[in-house]
Every structure is written in C-alpha cells, then in structure tokens.
Design an enzyme around this catalytic site. Structure first.
Site: not given
Ligand code: ZN
Length: 658
Positions: A441, A461, A488, A555, A559, A591
C-alpha cells in the site's frame, strides 16, 4: 548473566505460587536460558483439601505453557507423595507416566504436567528451576564436556550423564542425587541437555540459576569462547533470489506433503555461518539440546539437494525405528533449516510463527556451536539419542491429536491496497485462514496494519514497476514464495462526464487500476507457477463492469479492461495450474475510495438520497468489505479448486446485472 530479580516487581506476586510465577517469568524473559516452551519450574506447597486434610502438592509447569508468559493456571498441582513413590518403580512407560500425572492432579482443569514432573518431585527443595542455558550446553556439548562440567560445577552440583527426558531420567537423577548430593548442593547439570537449580525460596533458586549459568559464562570467557567476534561483512548473494527461493520452497513443500513457509536470514552473521568451510563438520552433527529436534529436525540441509536430504532422513528413520518399543510413523522428511552460501540461514515452518521459532532456535544453535568450537570442538549427541526424542511416544501422540491446520497454512498471499477497505479486509480474512500475508500500500504505517507474525506490510507505489519488483523480492525473502495474489488496489476518481473528462485523470486512473496490475501479474507469474498447491489470483473488479454508470467512465473502463486482462490470464495460465477469478462488488461503503463527497455525488447521479443509494440492491442489504473479503478468500480455497475465469457479483443483486 544478568540477575533480573526486582523486589518491587516481586511484591506484585503473592504466596508461594505467585512467586513461582514471577521467577519463572524472569527465566523465560532471557532467551539464552529458555526458548519457546523450553525449560520448566516447580514449587512444593502444603495445602488443605476439601476434606480439611493437609497434603503436599507439586505445582509444576503444565505442557503448552511458556515460562515467559506463564500464570498460576499454567501450573498443575500433583500429589507429591504419589510422584515420589512413582520414582521408585523399576520402569514406567511414557503413557503410564502421563496417566499417573493426570490422575493425581487436584485440579481437573489443569494442563498436563510437564514430563519432568517426577524429577522435580524427587528433588528435596521447595523451588526447582530448569533451563537449557546456552552457556551450559556450549560447554557440555564438547569433547571433554563432562570433565569441564565437573571442573566448573562439581563441588556443588550433581552431574548427570545424558539420558532421554522422561521417567528414566527422573529415576537416574533421584539415584544420583541421593548418592552425590550434600548440604551445599545447589544444582544439577544434565550433560547435553541443561541445568537445574533449587532452593528454599523462589529468589534463592533463581539466584542460584543465574549464578551457575554465570559461572559457565565466566568459564567460556576465560577460554576466549564467550565473546563471539562480530561476523565479517559479507558480500550479499545474488540481487534476485525470488525464483531460487520459491523453487527451493516448492521442493521442500513437495517432500513435506504440505506447503511450508521459508524465511531467509541473510545478515552478515547468517551468511558468514553458511559460508564456513567447516560447515559440514560443525552443522551436520545434531541440535544443541535434544528437544530442539521437534522444531528444527536433527540436522539442517546444507546446500540445495532436497532428494539427498530426504534419502538421508529415511535412512536415519529406518536405522533407528526398529529399536523403538512401538512401531513408529515416519514424520515428513523435509528440512526445517537450510544453510546455503547464497541464501543464508533459511528457516521453514508451517506458519510464520513456526518458522520464526525455528529461526530463533537456530540462531541460538549457531552461538552454541561457535562457542563450543572455540572451546575445542562442538560435539552433539549421537543420532540415536535425537531420534528417541523426535519419535517419543508423547510427541507422536501430540501429532495424532493435532487437528487439521487452517486452510491456507504454509501459504503466502499478496494483497494490494491492503491498508484499508476491501484490501485490509482481504488481508485479515487470509490471515485468519492461516496464510502469511504481504500487504502492499502507498499508505504510511502499512507495516503495522496487523500485529501478527504472518503479516508483512510493504509501503509501495504500485505505479512504479521497480518498487513493485523490489517489494515482491523482499516478500519472497521473508516467506519463501507466492501462492495467492489479490489485485485489489484501485482509485475511484471524482465523477466526470466524458465531455469534461481530461486525459490526465483518465491516465492516472488507468495507471493504478489497470497498468499496475499488468506489472503485478507479470512479476507474480513465475512465482505462482512454483506454488505448491497451484497459484491463485483473485481480482477485485466492480459492478460497473457489467453495469456501468454515467460519470464514471475512467473507473468503469479501467475495471472492464482489468477484467478482460484477468480473463486472458485465466486462458494463458490454466496450463500452469493457476486459477484466476473475479469478484464484482458494488456499494461497499466502508472503503477508502468512498469519501462522503463521492457518496453524495454518486447518489446525485442516480437522483437518490445517500440513504437510498447505500442499499439500492435487490436484496436491500448493505455489502461490507468483510463480505467481499470472505468471498475473495473462498475463491482462493478448495471450494473453488475447479473454477477459473469466473466473475461473481457481490452486490446484493443488481437488476441491471442479473
Ligand atoms: Zn529439559
């Protein structure tokens, strides 16, 4: 040897048993005295039973407790007279002994007393302490170790030749004590095993332990065998070791019959030891004290020839098993310590905790070996004696009783975006199912996201390929390979209709949601190919893939492209035994990407209030991160063993997607 006794600290403990707890913890606090469940202590107490009768009890450490953290409940009260009577029997099998110990306890819920209970009972002092002190075994595990022990301790300790722990040792100690002890006897040295001290009070027994071990240290110091010279700086092994390490782990797991973690210790000290020209001579003799065999196996594997190690192990088993009274079942023949000039000192175990215990024990073993070498030459016990402990009935019984390990025991998962939301929940779900988890992360503090031996957080990163590669390399040195990859990490940019969508925002979304995953898949692929049970990839997609929404082009497209990438990977990698499945969550609001502003904006796009937007699914349920994580974990597990390329919505039911 530092005496840690502190009157102010001790005052917090009351009564004979309380002080027994306190000084046991002092012993447990020093890893050069006892390591991971090693050592045991006792106190003899007179107490009144329910009928009002006085009886003498031995409170002795129960099995399964560690001295460092023991509590009063960790001591088992056993009737002392019975133990002393048992010590006079000509023979007692291990199972009979355990039965006698358990049936003569006065608290039904107490743990099974230590196998050294009878020995503790026969020593006529109130407090008895027993450790496997490094300094003492460094001296006794040498040529002439017995003479040295007599020279150092002979005046006030009884010296006991090596004999396997259990009833026979207790009997021998009782006999020798009766014959050799005098008013000034304060301890007992067990050659190639450890040391006992005793006294009228917890303080006296503890002080004597520290003094006796201090004497051993002084002896080593006088013989220039105490201060080990710092390891010379070592040239690091090859910069890229992940494929080698993962291959070695795969081979070890194959011969074990289950996945093992492999943790590579590569500081100067480890590398210097693994590069010693006399390594074969000093490291292939046996453990520092016999009970280490349960964790480390009798000897490490030197180099990388697993087949040879296995065949040597089988030979050792076949040679020694016929001597045993009962038929023995061979344990897995995989090494638990690997010494290699490039890879360092590798510790293997079925969980990160087990591997860390192996690493700790071997670190101390290195010290013991080097000190014994400085004193004249390390000499471990013959293989037969170690076999007897490794295949002890009591240990075999424990194995039979041990239930199934968790589903991902010995496996390693890498989760991206693990600091919060779905990623963090995935890491938690995988840890809970026994996996070691590497969390990547960009958030600071990722290394401390979980306080768990199986957690390894790396700040990274994901858009920097070199950083991703370095993170994977360090993860493999930490745990030995990669079995599961959870893609994820993602960003959800502020809503923009296409007419206003700028190239920079589009590219940035794709860099994280799509491009980074290409690099991760490519770098992970050779490692997933080496996963003992086959590699698994779980991709966190989005409900936007089957049912896109206005204002979320960047987005939704990223995805959708990620989903297509994963589908192609499912096609390309099926032949490598790697499964790739996708989940498409929707409306998971706990989230990082769902700030109140974004939530507000999305609700507006649909002409809904925030409340209506939160549960706008067919089942009218709120989907949480942990629901998605549970599905991700199951996708990696046996339930989905025959599924690849699947896309599973987890959204409470969406009328545009069903
Ligand atoms: Zn012991």
């Amino acid at each position: 040897m530092k005496n840690l006794w502190n009157d102010a600290e001790a005052a917090a403990y009351s009564g004979d048993l309380g002080l027994r707890v306190y000084s046991s913890r002092l012993l447990g606090r020093d890893p050069s005295l006892v390591l991971h469940g090693g050592g045991n202590t006792s106190v003899k107490v007179r107490s009144r039973n329910i009928l009002g009768e006085e009886e003498d009890l031995l409170y002795v450490k129960g099995s399964g407790w560690d001295l460092e953290t023991i509590e009063e409940a960790g001591f088992s009260p056993v009737r002392l007279d019975h133990l002393i009577a048992l010590a006079r029997l000509p023979a007692l099998s291990d199972m009979e002994m355990v039965n006698e110990l358990r049936t003569h306890m006065t608290r039904a819920s107490a743990p099974t007393p230590s196998v050294e209970a009878i020995l503790h009972a026969t020593i006529p002092h109130k407090y008895v302490d027993h450790t496997h002190a490094d300094a003492v075994i460094s001296i006794t595990n040498t040529d002439g170790g017995e003479e040295r022990a007599r020279e150092i301790f002979g005046a006030d300790c009884v010296i006991i030749p090596y004999i396997m722990p259990g009833f026979d040792l207790a009997r021998l100690c009782a006999e020798r004590f009766a014959a050799d002890a005098h008013d000034g006897t304060i301890g007992m040295v067990l050659l190639n095993h450890g040391i006992f001290s005793f006294g009228a009070s917890a303080r006296e027994s503890y002080d004597r332990m520290i003094a006796l071990v201090g004497r051993a240290e002084d002896y080593l110091r006088r013989h220039a065998a105490w201060e080990l010279p710092p390891a010379a700086p070592q040239a690091a092994g090859p910069g890229t070791q992940r494929i080698t390490l993962a291959g070695l782990r795969q081979a070890a797991s194959r011969v074990a019959g289950f996945p093992l973690l492999l943790c590579a210790g590569q500081d100067d000290r480890h590398l210097a030891f693994a590069r010693r020209p006399d390594l074969e001579q000093i490291a292939a003799q046996g453990p520092a004290t016999p009970d280490h065999v349960i964790r480390t196996k009798r000897i490490p594997m030197i180099g990388r020839n697993i087949e040879q190690y296995v065949s040597d192990y089988k030979e050792y088993f076949e040679k020694n098993a016929p001597r045993a009274r009962d038929p023995k079942q061979m344990l897995d023949p995989a090494p638990r310590v690997i010494l290699d000039p490039e890879l360092g000192v590798c510790a293997l175990g079925r969980s990160a905790r087990d591997a860390a215990i192996v690493a700790d024990i071997y670190d101390h073993t290195i010290d013991v070996i080097l000190r014994a070498e400085a004193l004249g030459g390390y000499r471990a016990l013959p293989a037969g004696d170690i076999f007897d402990v490794e295949y002890w009935d009591l240990e075999q019984a424990k194995l039979k009783k041990a239930g199934n390990p968790p589903v991902f025991a010995g496996e390693i998962a890498l989760v991206t975006g693990a600091a919060s939301g779905i990623g963090r929940a995935c890491a938690e779900a995988l840890l809970a199912r026994g996996a070691a988890v590497v969390g990547l992360d960009i958030a600071e503090g990722i290394d401390g996201t979980f306080d768990h031996p199986g957690w390894f957080g790396v700040r990274c990163d994901l858009t920097q390929e070199a950083a991703v590669t370095a993170a994977i390399e360090s993860a493999v040195r930490r745990f030995g390979g990669l079995d599961m990859l959870v893609l994820n990490a993602g960003v959800f940019p502020p809503g923009l209709r296409i007419a206003q969508l700028d190239g920079e925002s589009w590219r940035r979304t794709h860099a994280i949601n799509l491009d980074a995953n290409l690099a991760l898949l490519r770098e992970a692929h050779p490692l997933l190919c080496l996963a003992p049970r086959g590699g698994r990839v779980a991709v966190v997609g989005s409900r936007n893939v089957p049912a896109p929404g206005p204002g979320a082009a960047a987005y939704s497209v990223s995805k959708a492209a990620l989903t297509q990438l994963a589908r192609v990977a499912a096609l390309e990698w099926a032949g490598d035994g790697i499964r790739i499945n996708m989940v498409h969550p929707d409306a998971v609001f706990d989230t990082g990407i769902w700030s109140p502003e974004i939530l507000e904006a999305r609700a507006r796009h649909y002409g809904l209030t925030v409340e209506q937007y939160r549960s706008r699914n067919l089942l009218k349920v709120e989907v949480e991160s942990r629901d998605v994580a549970a599905l991700v974990a199951e996708l990696c597990g046996p339930l989905f063993a025959k599924v690849t390329g699947a896309q599973i919505p987890i959204d409470g039911g969406n009328e545009r997607a069903v």
